[in-house]
Design an enzyme around this catalytic site. Structure first.
Site, short mmCIF file in Angstrom:
data_model
loop_
_atom_site.label_atom_id
_atom_site.label_comp_id
_atom_site.label_asym_id
_atom_site.label_seq_id
_atom_site.Cartn_x
_atom_site.Cartn_y
_atom_site.Cartn_z
CB CYS A 1 -0.43 -0.11 1.49
SG CYS A 1 -2.07 1.52 1.03
CB CYS A 2 3.99 2.46 2.04
SG CYS A 2 3.27 2.38 4.04
CB CYS B 1 -2.34 6.92 5.48
SG CYS B 1 -1.59 7.45 3.46
CB CYS C 1 -1.29 3.62 8.75
SG CYS C 1 -2.01 2.79 7.20
CB CYS D 1 6.01 4.78 3.95
SG CYS D 1 7.50 5.84 3.34
#
Length: 239
Positions: free
Chosen positions: A119-120, A203, A206, A231
């Site tokens: 996702c990162c 985010c 997170c 990340c």
């Protein structure tokens, strides 16, 4: 593209000691092919103020991952209005995000470290990589005492992860207290989440507020072990 040797950077690191001098050197030698990456944390607030005082035309870019807290959008506008900055806002590739969410779900990052890194990578690393390919250097808010992965970082570095462009970490030697001292003394606008116990802001899903006595980055990906608090922008997981 301007490239630097390690010998040249060793000389810079031995002769330039202050953040302001590092930014002046960046302005004199690399502008406009250098830009500041900002996630609107405390470090970014201090550096942005310093940069504008050195060169009002300095470039700034930021990532809109699609999952940011509203407070981050608020401070983005506050900073834009105060300094007259036109942020270059980067967005992830729509197809990549759609495919990832379709295959793994909207909140995939909670399921595994691998999913979180994916996702990162899609939301942050890929758009940043595209931006950095257009630059000769970039400026970060890294501090040596943030994580164990950063304790060997220098003020001037060759960024081997991004085609050997120059990476400048002007406040690499600063402490958290020094950052806040600068913000207060210079009346610098900052992200209001910092007043709510969020010393490291990413985010929304997170990031959480930290508890008394916790490490300053404990609120980032808090469900993971300490060794994963990056990340991928400043450390290459594939290596």
């Amino acid at each position: 593209m301007t490239k630097f040797t390690q010998k040249e950077l060793d000389e810079l690191n031995s002769t330039i000691n202050s953040a302001q001098d590092a930014l002046k050197w960046a302005s004199d030698n690399l502008h406009p092919r250098i830009a500041k990456a900002s996630s609107f944390g405390a470090e970014d607030a201090a550096i942005t103020d310093m940069m504008i005082k050195v060169n009002p035309e300095f470039r700034f870019f930021t990532l809109d991952t699609g999952r940011l807290p509203q407070a981050t959008y608020d401070i983005m506008d506050d900073v834009r209005k105060k300094y007259g900055i036109k942020f270059e806002v980067l967005f992830p590739d729509t197809i990549e995000v759609q495919q990832m969410v379709h295959e793994k779900g909207m909140n995939l990052f909670y399921d595994s470290v691998e999913n979180r890194k994916l996702c990162c990578e899609i939301r942050k690393v890929h758009p940043t990589n595209k931006m950095l390919k257009t630059l000769d250097g970039w400026i970060t808010g890294l501090r040596r005492d943030q994580t164990s992965n950063r304790n060997e970082a220098k003020m001037f570095e060759i960024d081997t992860q991004h085609d050997d462009i120059l990476k400048i970490n002007p406040i690499i030697n600063w402490t958290w207290d020094q950052v806040w001292k600068y913000i207060k003394e210079n009346n610098v606008p900052y992200n209001k989440l910092l007043d709510k116990g969020y010393p490291s802001i990413g985010c929304e899903p997170c990031t959480r507020a930290i508890k008394d006595g916790e490490d300053l980055r404990a609120g980032r990906w808090w469900w993971e072990n300490e060794g994963h608090k990056e990340c991928g922008l400043h450390i290459d997981y594939k290596k």
